[in-house]
Design a protein around this motif. Sequence first.
Motif, PDB file in Angstrom:
ATOM      1  N   ILE A  80      39.534  -0.081  -3.554  1.00 42.88           N
ATOM      2  CA  ILE A  80      39.139   0.375  -2.222  1.00 42.88           C
ATOM      3  C   ILE A  80      39.629  -0.618  -1.168  1.00 42.88           C
ATOM      4  O   ILE A  80      40.085  -0.225  -0.098  1.00 42.88           O
ATOM      5  N   VAL A  81      39.576  -1.895  -1.486  1.00 45.53           N
ATOM      6  CA  VAL A  81      40.091  -2.917  -0.570  1.00 45.53           C
ATOM      7  C   VAL A  81      41.600  -2.746  -0.411  1.00 45.53           C
ATOM      8  O   VAL A  81      42.138  -2.889   0.693  1.00 45.53           O
ATOM      9  N   LYS A  82      42.293  -2.400  -1.481  1.00 49.21           N
ATOM     10  CA  LYS A  82      43.744  -2.166  -1.417  1.00 49.21           C
ATOM     11  C   LYS A  82      44.060  -1.054  -0.424  1.00 49.21           C
ATOM     12  O   LYS A  82      44.968  -1.182   0.407  1.00 49.21           O
ATOM     13  N   VAL A  83      43.316   0.050  -0.477  1.00 49.24           N
ATOM     14  CA  VAL A  83      43.528   1.164   0.450  1.00 49.24           C
ATOM     15  C   VAL A  83      43.301   0.697   1.885  1.00 49.24           C
ATOM     16  O   VAL A  83      44.050   1.064   2.802  1.00 49.24           O
ATOM     17  N   ARG A  84      42.302  -0.148   2.097  1.00 49.68           N
ATOM     18  CA  ARG A  84      42.034  -0.679   3.442  1.00 49.68           C
ATOM     19  C   ARG A  84      43.191  -1.557   3.930  1.00 49.68           C
ATOM     20  O   ARG A  84      43.551  -1.522   5.111  1.00 49.68           O
ATOM     21  N   ILE A  85      43.759  -2.353   3.037  1.00 50.31           N
ATOM     22  CA  ILE A  85      44.902  -3.193   3.410  1.00 50.31           C
ATOM     23  C   ILE A  85      46.100  -2.314   3.758  1.00 50.31           C
ATOM     24  O   ILE A  85      46.786  -2.555   4.759  1.00 50.31           O
ATOM     25  N   ASP A  86      46.359  -1.286   2.941  1.00 48.34           N
ATOM     26  CA  ASP A  86      47.465  -0.345   3.217  1.00 48.34           C
ATOM     27  C   ASP A  86      47.334   0.206   4.637  1.00 48.34           C
ATOM     28  O   ASP A  86      48.286   0.185   5.428  1.00 48.34           O
ATOM     29  N   LYS A  87      46.158   0.715   4.955  1.00 48.28           N
ATOM     30  CA  LYS A  87      45.908   1.328   6.270  1.00 48.28           C
ATOM     31  C   LYS A  87      46.028   0.305   7.398  1.00 48.28           C
ATOM     32  O   LYS A  87      46.556   0.607   8.469  1.00 48.28           O
ATOM     33  N   ALA A  88      45.522  -0.902   7.172  1.00 45.12           N
ATOM     34  CA  ALA A  88      45.581  -1.939   8.211  1.00 45.12           C
ATOM     35  C   ALA A  88      47.025  -2.327   8.525  1.00 45.12           C
ATOM     36  O   ALA A  88      47.376  -2.532   9.694  1.00 45.12           O
ATOM     37  N   ILE A  89      47.868  -2.422   7.499  1.00 47.59           N
ATOM     38  CA  ILE A  89      49.279  -2.762   7.727  1.00 47.59           C
ATOM     39  C   ILE A  89      49.973  -1.629   8.475  1.00 47.59           C
ATOM     40  O   ILE A  89      50.708  -1.871   9.451  1.00 47.59           O
ATOM     41  N   GLU A  90      49.739  -0.384   8.048  1.00 45.22           N
ATOM     42  CA  GLU A  90      50.339   0.755   8.759  1.00 45.22           C
ATOM     43  C   GLU A  90      49.907   0.763  10.220  1.00 45.22           C
ATOM     44  O   GLU A  90      50.736   0.919  11.126  1.00 45.22           O
ATOM     45  N   GLN A  91      48.616   0.583  10.464  1.00 42.55           N
ATOM     46  CA  GLN A  91      48.083   0.606  11.831  1.00 42.55           C
ATOM     47  C   GLN A  91      48.662  -0.526  12.679  1.00 42.55           C
ATOM     48  O   GLN A  91      49.033  -0.316  13.834  1.00 42.55           O
ATOM     49  N   ALA A  92      48.754  -1.712  12.107  1.00 42.63           N
ATOM     50  CA  ALA A  92      49.283  -2.863  12.858  1.00 42.63           C
ATOM     51  C   ALA A  92      50.745  -2.646  13.246  1.00 42.63           C
ATOM     52  O   ALA A  92      51.145  -2.970  14.369  1.00 42.63           O
ATOM     53  N   LEU A  93      51.536  -2.091  12.337  1.00 38.58           N
ATOM     54  CA  LEU A  93      52.948  -1.827  12.654  1.00 38.58           C
ATOM     55  C   LEU A  93      53.079  -0.695  13.679  1.00 38.58           C
ATOM     56  O   LEU A  93      53.929  -0.754  14.570  1.00 38.58           O
ATOM     57  N   GLU A  94      52.233   0.330  13.567  1.00 41.32           N
ATOM     58  CA  GLU A  94      52.249   1.398  14.564  1.00 41.32           C
ATOM     59  C   GLU A  94      51.829   0.870  15.935  1.00 41.32           C
ATOM     60  O   GLU A  94      52.390   1.273  16.956  1.00 41.32           O
ATOM     61  N   ASN A  95      50.873  -0.049  15.964  1.00 39.37           N
ATOM     62  CA  ASN A  95      50.465  -0.667  17.229  1.00 39.37           C
ATOM     63  C   ASN A  95      51.592  -1.479  17.857  1.00 39.37           C
ATOM     64  O   ASN A  95      51.598  -1.705  19.067  1.00 39.37           O
ATOM     65  N   LYS A  96      52.530  -1.932  17.042  1.00 34.07           N
ATOM     66  CA  LYS A  96      53.687  -2.673  17.553  1.00 34.07           C
ATOM     67  C   LYS A  96      54.812  -1.727  17.991  1.00 34.07           C
ATOM     68  O   LYS A  96      55.867  -2.185  18.411  1.00 34.07           O
TER      69      LYS A  96
END
Length: 188
Positions: free
Chosen positions: A60-76
């Motif tokens: 579940i933590v892995k899924v959260r990391i996946d989403k956080a990386i996607e979101q951070a790159l989209e925010n950039k």
Amino acid sequence: MKQIKIILLASIIILLTACAAPGPNVNFDKNPNINISSAKTFAWLKESKALHISAGFNPIVKVRIDKAIEQALENKGYTFVTDTSKADLAVSYTVGSRDKIQIDSYPATFQGGFGWGRGYYGRYGRIGMSTETHVRNYTQGELAIDIYDVKTKQPAWHGWATKKLTKDDKENIEGLIKLIVSSTLANF
């Protein structure tokens, strides 16, 4: 007497610094031969997204990391695409933790009582004759994010963060993940 005050003050400062929960230690490296300034899209390098995850890692933590990386790159300003061959950049990461031991030695603190007579000033002996040693066990977490140029199939950027994991971190894992990912990608 002045030396004792200096030693006590230094010991207090060291103790407070050691007890504080510092933010992540972040660093990065980039390939000077790869120009990704025109990149607009990204995809995951592999379907599993992570290059390596420690055994027993919470999925579940892995899924959260996946989403956080996607979101951070989209925010950039980057756009996520599912097909790696159509992306400008490919992203992957490595995550893990390691149990560590921290050993600190300090000059022995001022000992003795207060009162009138011989014991008024306490016992402080000669400086350097005795020390106090404190041993602490802790867990250090690490996240490394790798970004590749799809055209050249070369690594373009590598960022990593390490942090001592505290009880508060473990209770607010989602906030910790967002902090680590955003701190790591801040230099990208």
